[in-house]
Design a protein around this motif. Structure first.
Motif, PDB file in Angstrom:
ATOM      1  N   LYS B 130      -1.984   7.373   2.041  1.00  0.00           N
ATOM      2  CA  LYS B 130      -1.176   8.349   2.764  1.00  0.00           C
ATOM      3  C   LYS B 130      -0.808   7.777   4.127  1.00  0.00           C
ATOM      4  N   SER B 131       0.395   8.091   4.592  1.00  0.00           N
ATOM      5  CA  SER B 131       0.800   7.645   5.920  1.00  0.00           C
ATOM      6  C   SER B 131       1.475   8.825   6.615  1.00  0.00           C
ATOM      7  N   SER B 229       0.426   2.474  -1.360  1.00  0.00           N
ATOM      8  CA  SER B 229       0.471   2.198   0.082  1.00  0.00           C
ATOM      9  C   SER B 229       1.908   2.044   0.574  1.00  0.00           C
ATOM     10  N   HIS B 230       2.054   2.020   1.891  1.00  0.00           N
ATOM     11  CA  HIS B 230       3.366   2.048   2.538  1.00  0.00           C
ATOM     12  C   HIS B 230       4.108   0.707   2.356  1.00  0.00           C
ATOM     13  N   PRO B 231       5.246   0.722   1.650  1.00  0.00           N
ATOM     14  CA  PRO B 231       5.950  -0.538   1.343  1.00  0.00           C
ATOM     15  C   PRO B 231       6.366  -1.348   2.574  1.00  0.00           C
ATOM     16  N   GLU B 232       6.902  -0.693   3.598  1.00  0.00           N
ATOM     17  CA  GLU B 232       7.358  -1.456   4.772  1.00  0.00           C
ATOM     18  C   GLU B 232       6.170  -2.097   5.489  1.00  0.00           C
ATOM     19  N   MET B 233       5.086  -1.308   5.619  1.00  0.00           N
ATOM     20  CA  MET B 233       3.902  -1.842   6.282  1.00  0.00           C
ATOM     21  C   MET B 233       3.384  -3.071   5.526  1.00  0.00           C
ATOM     22  N   TRP B 234       3.362  -2.970   4.195  1.00  0.00           N
ATOM     23  CA  TRP B 234       2.799  -4.069   3.414  1.00  0.00           C
ATOM     24  C   TRP B 234       3.748  -5.252   3.304  1.00  0.00           C
TER      25      TRP B 234
END
Lengths: 295, 295
Positions: B130-131, B229-234
């Motif tokens: 979650k973000s 998980s968050h695509p941009e972060m990863w």
């Protein structure tokens, strides 16, 4: 009068023990006899009230049996069926809990050819890292899926009895072919187990393993949970479904090669597209919605 | 008088928001100002009481600030540091929550060269699928680990302030070099995320994706949780740590090649040895014991 007068469980561990406990909870079984390779687990199952008696042998176990669940590792199925065959009577329904189905079906035709109407292959989708009868509980199959792969020779009433038993355990029952079953589970179960075992084995063998594991957190914990699964059971599953598993492994390695190329090229948009597609599909699945793929 | 009079959080999402809430819980912060790319999350953070004010800009944000947490995706660090640099005063301690550290350290030397004593890189090990600020909570860092990678130029009191802040959040703080940090997390975090994203992406693109996912169970759920998980972060993490991640990916593919050979050869003993070693190490880690490898 319960659905099953006498139940025989061969291999009283998490799966077999939970089946007995779930049927007891439903009032669907009269008495439960246990049989297995070694005596100790049977003694514990008896002490825990999971079974009512330890069978002296297959003749004793099958005497008056209505349903037999074979819940041993799939690698033992051949020997078990060969041992029970001489004592198996028409009308006693036999099913199994094997995670692979083509090999179990082959073993049935090899060993139980005289009783094909009564032998119904099945796979309850209820794994757990914990194993052994101590881990068994009546709710293991609640809302879980059980996949039957019936034989063309099966008697309808035999299939009905196995379906009814699993429904009494709280499970949802479907049916397919052994071939499709094994292809599907190679992708969604057998490959993930192989990948998790492989990652933990790789890291654990490094000189700096303690340092690495000391920095592992929740994501690693979830990702590697299935690496705590039973080695013998998973050895047998991998060997029994080697063909489909090799095909899945090769396709996955090809996916990793694509990710490697994106990474090496610094292709952020390409990586984000893969991650985004994966997240959308995973979240849709977890929410019980259709999988929405990018293309 | 609290440990931190004025806290500035840049990027008020799960990580930044939970940092503010944890410091409030500890009574360790006076007031919290938020700043970020877009206004909407800041408005929500204000409405949720995670922050007390939305800064008009960096000059406003840094006016009287004691501690600044940069909690934006690592890909934005350069632009953020460049924007804050003209307004940053000596004595205002700056730290970050980036999941990679060599790139953040590089960005610090590029953009905040005048304030090196006060800029202390850090990585709280508290991911979540979650973000967003809605997911933020005061307990996120309880018993979690925070790894500092201090600069040789850091003032001891700056490092002490960052350590004290994280301890007030309930975390355990350690320190290492940016290089070792990035190597370790490539193995225990970045690679597993890449592997999970890759598996779900592969399966989701198949014509029979619905069938496959409909048979997926608990093991698949755990294994693929981090694929949510968050695509941009990863994307940013993978690009920032591409070198170490490529090395880990190659070693993992080599492990898979060994498993493939065992599988193709039907080497049950070889497979069981790998699975058994993995289970032993995974269970030891989960129990807080030393990793016991087979060799």
């Amino acid at each position: 009068m319960p659905l099953i007068g006498k139940l025989v469980v061969c291999g009283v561990g998490l799966i077999g023990g939970s089946f007995a406990l779930a049927l007891r909870r439903a009032g669907a079984v009269g008495r439960v006899a246990g049989i297995g390779r070694s005596r100790a687990p049977l003694e514990r199952a008896l002490a825990l009230g999971v079974i009512d008696e330890i069978a002296a042998g297959w003749a004793d176990a099958l005497d008056g049996a209505d349903l037999v669940l074979l819940a041993a590792p799939v690698g033992q199925m051949d020997a078990i069926m060969a041992a029970m065959a001489p004592h198996l009577r028409s009308g006693t329904v036999v099913t199994d809990a094997g995670s692979t189905k083509r090999d179990v079906v082959d073993a049935i035709y090899r060993n139980l050819d005289a009783q094909l109407p009564w032998v119904v292959p099945a796979h309850p989708i209820a794994g757990a890292e914990k194993s052994g009868v101590e881990a068994a509980f009546a709710g293991l199959y609640d809302k879980r899926r059980v996949v039957l792969t019936p034989l063309p020779e099966n008697a309808p009433q035999a299939v009905d009895k196995v379906r009814a038993a699993w429904i009494a355990c709280g499970a949802a029952v479907s049916a397919t072919s052994p071939q499709e079953h094994d292809r599907v589970f190679a992708a969604v179960s057998h490959l993930p187990h192989l990948l998790a075992f492989g990652l933990v084995d790789d890291l654990a063998r490094r000189p700096n393993a303690e340092l690495l594991f000391s920095h592992a957190a929740g994501g690693f914990r979830d990702f590697t949970r299935i690496a705590g699964s039973h080695p013998e059971m998973w050895r047998d599953i991998c060997l029994a479904n080697a063909g489909a598993l090799l095909a899945e492994l090769d396709q996955y390695v090809a996916e990793l090669a694509q990710l490697r190329a994106l990474l090496a090229a610094g292709d952020g948009a390409g990586l984000e597209a893969v991650f985004d597609n994966a997240r959308r599909a995973r979240n849709a699945w977890a929410a019980g919605l259709p999988i929405q793929t990018a293309e």
